[in-house]
Each structure stands twice: as structure tokens, then as C-alpha cells.
Write an enzyme that holds these catalytic residues in place. Sequence first.
Site, PDB file in Angstrom:
ATOM      1  N   GLU A 173       0.823  -1.070   0.059  1.00 55.06           N
ATOM      2  CA  GLU A 173      -0.127   0.120   0.008  1.00 55.06           C
ATOM      3  C   GLU A 173       0.970   1.304  -0.222  1.00 55.06           C
ATOM      4  O   GLU A 173       0.556   2.340  -0.564  1.00 55.06           O
ATOM      5  CB  GLU A 173      -0.940   0.016   1.302  1.00 55.06           C
ATOM      6  N   ALA A 197     -10.898  -0.148   2.892  1.00 59.90           N
ATOM      7  CA  ALA A 197     -10.554   0.969   3.588  1.00 59.90           C
ATOM      8  C   ALA A 197      -9.686   0.740   4.725  1.00 59.90           C
ATOM      9  O   ALA A 197      -8.674   1.638   5.006  1.00 59.90           O
ATOM     10  CB  ALA A 197     -11.726   1.932   3.859  1.00 59.90           C
ATOM     11  N   PHE A 252      -7.341  -1.092   5.229  1.00 56.52           N
ATOM     12  CA  PHE A 252      -5.802  -1.383   4.762  1.00 56.52           C
ATOM     13  C   PHE A 252      -5.034  -0.197   4.677  1.00 56.52           C
ATOM     14  O   PHE A 252      -3.934  -0.214   4.466  1.00 56.52           O
ATOM     15  CB  PHE A 252      -5.650  -2.107   3.696  1.00 56.52           C
ATOM     16  N   HIS A 263     -12.297  -5.352   8.469  1.00 55.00           N
ATOM     17  CA  HIS A 263     -13.115  -5.129   7.057  1.00 55.00           C
ATOM     18  C   HIS A 263     -14.051  -4.212   7.092  1.00 55.00           C
ATOM     19  O   HIS A 263     -15.065  -4.512   6.333  1.00 55.00           O
ATOM     20  CB  HIS A 263     -13.269  -6.618   6.495  1.00 55.00           C
TER      21      HIS A 263
END
Length: 667
Positions: A406, A430, A432, A473
Site C-alpha cells: 500500500e 478502506a 488497509f 474489514h
Amino acid sequence: MMITAEMPVKFDRRKHKDNTLLELYANILKPRMIEEKMLLLLRQGKVSKWFSGIGQEAISVGVAYALDKDEYILPMHRNLGVFTTRGIPLNRLFSQFQGKPGGFTQGRDRSFHFGTQAFKIVGMISHLGPQMGVADGIALASKLKKDKKVTVVFTGDGGASEGDFHESINTAAVWDLPVIFVIENNGYGLSTPSNEQFRCKSFADKAIGYGIEGLSIDGNNILKVYETVKNLAESMRENPRPVILECVTFRMRGHEEASGTKYVPKELFDVWGRKDPVSTFQKFLINEGVLTEELVEAHRAAIKKDIDTGLEVAFAEQSPRPETQKELAELFEPVSIADTSNHIGSKINMRFIDAVSNAMKLAMQKHSNLVLMGQDIADYGGVFKITEGFVEQFGKDRVRNTPLCESAILGAGFGLSINGHKAMVEMQFADFVSEGMTQIVNNFAKSHYRWNQNADVVVRMPTGAGTASGPFHSQSNEAWFFKTPGLKIAYPAFPSDAKGLLLAAFEDPNPVMYFEHKALYRSINEEVIEDYFTIPFGKARLVKEGNDLTIVAYGLAVHWALEALGENPDLGADLIDLRTLAPLDTETIYTSVKKTGKVIVIHEDTLTGGIGGEIASLITENCFNYLDAPVMREGSLDTPVPMNADLEHNFLPKERFKEKLLRLWNY
Ligand SMILES: Cc1ncc(C[n+]2csc(CCOP(=O)(O)OP(=O)(O)O)c2C)c(N)n1
């Protein structure tokens, strides 16, 4: 071959012309003389902080001299020689060091923390490692443009311990990006010696783990650095690929001047002092008959004059005059986006997810320089299938599967933008984004304010709970970004807004965090204009009108509010869907609150520190005289998001909101 401290610096003239050697000499002498002057000024209190590169100049100068002037370099805090070799006028550098307007950041950032497109330099942020992902993006842009340019990024042996080092080299390896990762191994990271920082014998050895080439050279030998980088660059322009280049050297002064060198054994200074990159090169050139004592003096005199003149100009300059409006205005690149949502054209029924996908497709058609990046977004179409079919239409260069990196990929988004592209980075979830926070809050958000460089990146954030997916999550994390100046935030609740705002986000040259609620993807649909249209940021939508009270909401909470109003048909409420959180449409909020006198803010994010607190505070301060009840707010429980559906339902604020709404109505 392992480079050790005991090895003398051995120059080999090869076929270099006198002129090349003399230019290299002049270039390496300049940062040394500037630094000597700076140390003097530091003692006189005329410069505040100084990170010395004395003893390491051969690397900065050799690298900068070897590259074409239009190839990007991303230097660090000891690379004065990059700036001088690129020919930045000294008065501008000195103004920068003193925080004067003639510098590159108008006094907004210090010493080497600046970039300049004119000199193709992208300055560091303090966090060191994130620089490397940015280099990936610049190199990717070059590769896509086929302009045959290489990019060089610097890091230290300390910075090489950061995760960004791994992520960016891994990404560059997988994508064959023409980046030279220069590691200046100077023995220390602040006070930490190499044996407490890493275990490898040589950083070149790390290359094998990435499947790339790695070299280790004497960083005190300017000819070696110059030749190596020149040869690498020539080959990489034709055959793009990353290379790790370790330059072994030594930090001859403290981490910064105030911190001293007590922790460094004295004999190391003696050993490395004999390997000084300036004096050894000077001696070599004199022995070769290229340089004479007279020429040395002439060079010194010319540089001294240049320094003195530059300092005179910089000292004469006034400090920047604080102007609040200017400070605020320069946070973003100015942009004006039309509201074309009233566009008359055919409409088709779209689910939320179709609207997002459709907007991306139209944006890809409109902006030929837009590159999409994300995990599994290419052939697989993304975990939510939003980019299904995109590869067939736009090709793999522009629809890029990324490694699980990322931070490097967000950095690459910024690098693409620096080198003339637009970028979209999809977070798979989102949640992560925490892996890439530095790039967003420190690079994207601050670069326009600092050195006028926009980050034309849209970060898509599939967000929210309601799907029994547990703590990692399901999070709502828009508040992490809301409190960071320099970011725009969209959070649509309906398919039409999702499309119009996403297309606006792609038009906007500034960084945009675009939140899309997963629970809305397939649960709502509406008629949406088929063509291209945009909705400007900062304009809330009045979803329902009424006089009893005001509900301020965004995202899924707008639908909770609609449900609650449906259950209470006698309750007349203004329902405001914010649509964008930054900028925030305070005018619509205040107008409504002044009319109704009662307001409740509802969001899915946890209550404490959520955006509702800020909105409640603004309302209290600006509408106090109109209020007939306390400003209320509701949000999720202040816990992680639990997985079990019943626990999750209890965590979410929907039921508590409904109760509170009635309490407010009856207040
Ligand atoms: C993420 C982060 N952690 C810590 C620091 C504080 N810091 C600044 S420079 C530095 C040492 C860097 O060492 P190295 O990368 O070897 O570069 P050198 O200073 O030796 O040139 C540290 C720990 C920082 N700037 N950023």
C-alpha cells in the site's frame, strides 16, 4: 567485492577528458565549501539546523553529474551536492535554509525539504523511506511515456530498515521500473551503528531477494560513482529495470550539528579522514597534471565569491509576512469544477457499484494519462468487480495489479502525478489504508502547501460495516483524514452522487479520499445520467425538507435517517446529506439549523473523535442563538467493529439514533 574502511580510495582516470575531471572537481568542491561556511554561520546563530554531508559529497555530486538534467533525483538530508550540481542558484538555496521567500517553500519547510520541477528534484519528507515509492511512480510515468529516463532515489542505511524500502524495491522489481536505489551506507543512523541496524554484509546482497541487480562501490570515489551511475543509466534507459547501488562511505560529523559525535570511536574519523572524497580527488588530479595549486585557488576563489554573493542576497531578503488568507488558499491547487448534474440526457438505472464503475470508465476515457492501481484490479476485476473488463478496454499499463504494498503504491501515485499523470489507488478495503498513512497525510496532503506540487491522486476507499466482516474489514476511518489539512474527502450516499463526485475527483488535481460504502454497493439503485457529469465538492444535498429539526448525515447514515423518517411520517425534518466532508458545506447546515432550531448529527464512525463532534461544535458556535435544544450526535460504540451480526448491529448507531431523534423531536 566488499568495500571496507581500510581500502584506500583508488582513482582510475580511464578515458575521461580533462574537462570532465575538472568539472567534477569544481562540483565536489562547491558543497564542501558551502558546508564549511554553513558551520560558521551555525555557530554565529545565523542558520538554525544543519545536517552535514561532509565526507559523502562524492555520492551526491557523482550521481547528479552522471544523469541527464531532466531526469528526476530524490535526495535526502545529506545531499547538498545534488542541489548544487543541478545548478540551483545559491541565493535561492540560502533563502531556503533561512526560511525566506526566495527559497522554494516560502518559509514553510526547512533546509532540504523541498522539490523543484525546474531542476527535476523531489525533496524528502522527514520520514525518509516513503521517498522511494514516489521514485517508483516517477519512473513508471517515464516508462509509460517511453521517454527513456531513469530516476534516482537516495536512502541511508538507517532508512533502508523501513518497510518502504522493501515495498518500493519489490514494486520496482515486479514492474521493471528504471530506478537506481542509492543507499548511502555511512555507518550510522543517528547514533545507531550499523551492527544494530542491519545484519547483511552488503546492501548489494539484498538485491538477490528482489530478483534484481545490486552493486556496492566506494562512495568516497567520485569517479567510481560517476562512472557506475552513468553506465547504469545508459543501460537502464534502453532496458528499464531497478538496481540497488550501495555507496560505502562515512558520516564525518554528527547526525545534525547539535547532536555531536561522542558515540563514534575516534579512530574511525582518522581512517575515513584519510579517505576524504574532496582532498583525495584533488591530490589525484594534481598528480595527473590536470589540476594545479593555482587552479585550485582559482576554483576556491570563484566558489567563495558565489557563496558570498548568494548569502548577501539571502540575508538582505525579508522574512515572509504571514497572511492567513494566502496560507489557507495555497493548501490546494486552485480548481473550478462545474455542476453538470442537471445535464439533460438519458438516464439508466444503476446500482451504487455500477455508478462507481461507470464513472471510472468515463474518467479513463476522458483522461488518457489516468492510471488505475490496486490489488487484483486487473484481470480479476477487483474484489468487488468494479474494474471488471477494464483491462480489455484500457490495457494492463493503465489498469495495474499491484503487489501487496500500500505505501509504495500510494507513493507511486504521487510520483505519477509529479511526472505528468493522474492516478487512482484502490484500497482493497478502506481498513488497509493504515499501511499507507504517511504517503497520504504527509506527502499528498502537504506537498502543495510546502512546494507547490499537487498530488493528483484519488484514493478509493471501500468502507464501512454491516456485512459481519469483523474489525479489519468494516472500519470507518474518514476522521483520520478529516483532521488533516490538504485532503479532500467525498462520501456519497446515492448512485448519482457517487458518479458525479467521482468524476469531479478525477478532474480535481488535488488529493481526494473517496469513500464508498460496501453495504450500499448492491443495496440501492436509482436512475443516473448516462453521460459524463460532475458534482462540485463542498455542496451538500437536502434530501428531505421539514421544519421540526435538522438531521446531518453522510454515507449509510443518510439511509438510516430516511428509514427513521419513514417510520415517523409526522416528523418534518431537513435531512442534509453532506456528500463531501472536506470541504464541508457549513452554509447548508447553518441555514437549516437556523430554520429548525434543533439538530442531530449521525454517522457510522465511532462517536469519540468522529466528524460529528466537529460539526456539533461548529453549530454551537455559529447558531447558538437559534438553538432550542442541545446539539445532539450519535455514532457507533467506541469499540472495534465486532464480527457477529447481532453484536455488529448493537455496535452500529442506527437504533440509538432512532431513539435520540424522537427525544430531540420531543425536546
Ligand atoms: C520514520 C522516521 N523515523 C525516525 C526518524 C528520525 N531520524 C531522522 S534521520 C534518522 C537516521 C537516518 O539514518 P540513515 O538513513 O542511515 O541516514 P543518515 O542520517 O545516516 O544519512 C532518524 C532515526 C525519521 N526522520 N523518520
